[in-house]
Motif scaffolding. Structure first.
Motif, PDB file in Angstrom:
ATOM      1  N   LEU A  39       0.830  -1.209   0.000  1.00 30.97           N
ATOM      2  CA  LEU A  39       0.000   0.000   0.000  1.00 30.97           C
ATOM      3  C   LEU A  39       0.865   1.260   0.000  1.00 30.97           C
ATOM      4  O   LEU A  39       0.552   2.237  -0.694  1.00 30.97           O
ATOM      5  N   ALA A  40       1.957   1.249   0.766  1.00 31.29           N
ATOM      6  CA  ALA A  40       2.845   2.409   0.808  1.00 31.29           C
ATOM      7  C   ALA A  40       3.489   2.655  -0.549  1.00 31.29           C
ATOM      8  O   ALA A  40       3.585   3.797  -1.015  1.00 31.29           O
ATOM      9  N   ALA A  41       3.905   1.574  -1.196  1.00 32.48           N
ATOM     10  CA  ALA A  41       4.575   1.717  -2.492  1.00 32.48           C
ATOM     11  C   ALA A  41       3.649   2.277  -3.551  1.00 32.48           C
ATOM     12  O   ALA A  41       4.071   3.043  -4.421  1.00 32.48           O
ATOM     13  N   GLY A  42       2.376   1.925  -3.484  1.00 31.24           N
ATOM     14  CA  GLY A  42       1.440   2.342  -4.525  1.00 31.24           C
ATOM     15  C   GLY A  42       0.726   3.647  -4.255  1.00 31.24           C
ATOM     16  O   GLY A  42      -0.039   4.127  -5.104  1.00 31.24           O
ATOM     17  N   CYS A  43       0.956   4.237  -3.085  1.00 33.70           N
ATOM     18  CA  CYS A  43       0.293   5.493  -2.737  1.00 33.70           C
ATOM     19  C   CYS A  43       1.054   6.671  -3.347  1.00 33.70           C
ATOM     20  O   CYS A  43       2.274   6.757  -3.236  1.00 33.70           O
ATOM     21  N   ALA A  44       0.321   7.577  -3.963  1.00 33.33           N
ATOM     22  CA  ALA A  44       0.967   8.726  -4.600  1.00 33.33           C
ATOM     23  C   ALA A  44       1.398   9.780  -3.585  1.00 33.33           C
ATOM     24  O   ALA A  44       2.290  10.595  -3.861  1.00 33.33           O
ATOM     25  N   GLY A  45       0.774   9.790  -2.410  1.00 28.42           N
ATOM     26  CA  GLY A  45       1.076  10.802  -1.413  1.00 28.42           C
ATOM     27  C   GLY A  45       2.058  10.313  -0.361  1.00 28.42           C
ATOM     28  O   GLY A  45       2.756   9.315  -0.539  1.00 28.42           O
ATOM     29  N   ARG A  46       2.094  11.011   0.766  1.00 31.86           N
ATOM     30  CA  ARG A  46       2.977  10.642   1.877  1.00 31.86           C
ATOM     31  C   ARG A  46       2.300   9.591   2.744  1.00 31.86           C
ATOM     32  O   ARG A  46       1.081   9.618   2.953  1.00 31.86           O
ATOM     33  N   VAL A  47       3.110   8.689   3.275  1.00 30.99           N
ATOM     34  CA  VAL A  47       2.587   7.550   4.035  1.00 30.99           C
ATOM     35  C   VAL A  47       3.338   7.414   5.352  1.00 30.99           C
ATOM     36  O   VAL A  47       4.573   7.473   5.379  1.00 30.99           O
ATOM     37  N   ALA A  48       2.596   7.202   6.458  1.00 30.07           N
ATOM     38  CA  ALA A  48       3.182   6.887   7.752  1.00 30.07           C
ATOM     39  C   ALA A  48       2.868   5.441   8.089  1.00 30.07           C
ATOM     40  O   ALA A  48       1.734   4.988   7.954  1.00 30.07           O
ATOM     41  N   LEU A  49       3.886   4.695   8.520  1.00 31.10           N
ATOM     42  CA  LEU A  49       3.720   3.324   8.971  1.00 31.10           C
ATOM     43  C   LEU A  49       3.982   3.274  10.467  1.00 31.10           C
ATOM     44  O   LEU A  49       4.914   3.912  10.962  1.00 31.10           O
ATOM     45  N   SER A  50       3.182   2.492  11.188  1.00 37.00           N
ATOM     46  CA  SER A  50       3.442   2.319  12.603  1.00 37.00           C
ATOM     47  C   SER A  50       2.779   1.045  13.093  1.00 37.00           C
ATOM     48  O   SER A  50       2.145   0.323  12.333  1.00 37.00           O
ATOM     49  N   SER A  51       2.943   0.790  14.388  1.00 42.40           N
ATOM     50  CA  SER A  51       2.437  -0.435  14.986  1.00 42.40           C
ATOM     51  C   SER A  51       2.094  -0.179  16.442  1.00 42.40           C
ATOM     52  O   SER A  51       2.646   0.730  17.066  1.00 42.40           O
ATOM     53  N   THR A  52       1.180  -0.990  16.975  1.00 46.77           N
ATOM     54  CA  THR A  52       0.862  -0.918  18.396  1.00 46.77           C
ATOM     55  C   THR A  52       1.568  -2.021  19.182  1.00 46.77           C
ATOM     56  O   THR A  52       1.399  -2.117  20.393  1.00 46.77           O
ATOM     57  N   SER A  53       2.333  -2.874  18.488  1.00 49.83           N
ATOM     58  CA  SER A  53       3.010  -3.999  19.138  1.00 49.83           C
ATOM     59  C   SER A  53       4.425  -4.140  18.588  1.00 49.83           C
ATOM     60  O   SER A  53       4.771  -3.541  17.565  1.00 49.83           O
ATOM     61  N   HIS A  54       5.223  -4.971  19.234  1.00 49.48           N
ATOM     62  CA  HIS A  54       6.559  -5.269  18.730  1.00 49.48           C
ATOM     63  C   HIS A  54       6.454  -5.912  17.343  1.00 49.48           C
ATOM     64  O   HIS A  54       5.505  -6.638  17.045  1.00 49.48           O
ATOM     65  N   MET A  55       7.432  -5.681  16.515  1.00 50.96           N
ATOM     66  CA  MET A  55       7.442  -6.273  15.178  1.00 50.96           C
ATOM     67  C   MET A  55       8.886  -6.303  14.684  1.00 50.96           C
ATOM     68  O   MET A  55       9.777  -5.674  15.259  1.00 50.96           O
ATOM     69  N   TYR A  56       9.118  -7.055  13.605  1.00 53.32           N
ATOM     70  CA  TYR A  56      10.432  -7.043  12.985  1.00 53.32           C
ATOM     71  C   TYR A  56      10.746  -5.647  12.468  1.00 53.32           C
ATOM     72  O   TYR A  56       9.846  -4.871  12.137  1.00 53.32           O
ATOM     73  N   ARG A  57      12.029  -5.340  12.374  1.00 51.13           N
ATOM     74  CA  ARG A  57      12.441  -4.023  11.903  1.00 51.13           C
ATOM     75  C   ARG A  57      11.883  -3.731  10.514  1.00 51.13           C
ATOM     76  O   ARG A  57      11.692  -4.637   9.703  1.00 51.13           O
ATOM     77  N   TYR A  58      11.638  -2.457  10.264  1.00 49.00           N
ATOM     78  CA  TYR A  58      11.141  -2.043   8.952  1.00 49.00           C
ATOM     79  C   TYR A  58      12.216  -2.247   7.891  1.00 49.00           C
ATOM     80  O   TYR A  58      13.403  -2.032   8.132  1.00 49.00           O
ATOM     81  N   ALA A  59      11.785  -2.644   6.719  1.00 52.95           N
ATOM     82  CA  ALA A  59      12.711  -2.899   5.614  1.00 52.95           C
ATOM     83  C   ALA A  59      13.163  -1.575   5.007  1.00 52.95           C
ATOM     84  O   ALA A  59      12.334  -0.750   4.599  1.00 52.95           O
ATOM     85  N   GLY A  60      14.468  -1.396   4.932  1.00 50.54           N
ATOM     86  CA  GLY A  60      15.011  -0.160   4.380  1.00 50.54           C
ATOM     87  C   GLY A  60      14.627   0.056   2.930  1.00 50.54           C
ATOM     88  O   GLY A  60      14.562   1.201   2.454  1.00 50.54           O
ATOM     89  N   SER A  61      14.348  -1.024   2.218  1.00 49.56           N
ATOM     90  CA  SER A  61      13.955  -0.899   0.814  1.00 49.56           C
ATOM     91  C   SER A  61      12.524  -0.395   0.653  1.00 49.56           C
ATOM     92  O   SER A  61      12.127   0.003  -0.444  1.00 49.56           O
TER      93      SER A  61
END
Length: 253
Positions: A39-61
């Motif tokens: 969804l982030a890759a296909g969005c034309a605007g600015r995108v914020a990603l977040s989580s309410t729980s622990h997760m694997y690190r975000y992919a730099g790519s």
């Protein structure tokens, strides 16, 4: 073979999932992060990603900037289109989640066209049922995408595929020795103790992910039809392959 829906599928992943803008929460198991990245890759605007729980690190790519939130919420670089926000954690290879108050502050700034929140954890499993303390879906969320993987079909519930197998079994009325069927997936997606727990007034769009062959497509379509017949809480179920950002089918009421 199943009958294809009369209405054509939306042309974009964002339209299919109701995630073109606003605040979108993802719950369940079987590809929340890959869905966020698609969804982030296909969005034309600015995108914020977040989580309410622990997760694997975000992919730099997949992200332009990762911001660790402490006592205050730093602002993103003006040049960063996709920004991931996380909290501190001592768990190796993981990042922490944000509180509802921090997420509310981020949303109130209106810096982003689309805000994607991973609203529960699944320990990289393919199916789950929520615990008493989850999911954490803010009351101001616009859309909730509830995931399950089609790859659980035909397999028995175990720690290898399920987060809390016994709890999933209770929600879908199965035992641990019984291979999962389309009926079980439909029960999970239509249950207030499963995919519909805590969704509030948000628009709900179930997503059956990893539908990557004809046999899984057939069974996932059946699960979608059964889920739609079991509740009026949602109007469509999306079948897709999120690692490819691809919609396979949109099953409508």
């Amino acid at each position: 073979m199943h009958k294809q829906p009369d209405a054509p599928a939306p042309t974009t992943l964002h339209a299919a999932l109701g995630a073109e803008r606003g605040v979108v929460c993802l719950v369940g198991a079987g590809g929340k992060k890959s869905t966020m990245y698609a969804l982030a890759a296909g969005c034309a605007g600015r995108v914020a990603l977040s989580s309410t729980s622990h997760m694997y690190r975000y992919a730099g790519s997949s992200v332009d900037q990762v911001i660790e939130v402490g006592d205050y919420l730093p602002r993103a670089a003006a040049t960063a289109r996709v920004v991931a926000y996380c909290g501190p954690t001592d768990t190796p290879q993981r990042v922490g989640g944000l509180s509802e108050e921090q997420l509310a502050e981020l949303a109130a700034r209106r810096e982003f066209d689309l805000m994607l929140i991973k609203a529960d954890g699944a320990r990289a499993r393919l199916i789950k049922a929520p615990a008493a303390h989850e999911p954490l879906i803010p009351a101001w969320a616009d859309t909730v995408i509830a995931l399950v993987s089609a790859r659980v079909l035909g397999r028995r519930l175990s720690d290898g595929i399920a987060h809390r197998p016994e709890q999933v079994a209770a929600v879908v009325d199965a035992d641990l020795a019984t291979p999962l069927t389309a009926v079980h997936l439909a029960r999970l997606l239509s249950s207030v103790h499963g995919a519909l727990k805590g969704v509030g007034a948000a628009t709900v769009v179930p997503l059956i992910n990893m539908v990557d062959d004809a046999a899984l497509h057939e069974q996932a379509h059946t699960a979608a039809r059964l889920a739609l017949a079991s509740t009026t809480r949602f109007e469509r179920v999306v079948l897709g392959v999120m690692k490819e950002g691809r919609v396979v089918e949109v099953v409508r009421r």
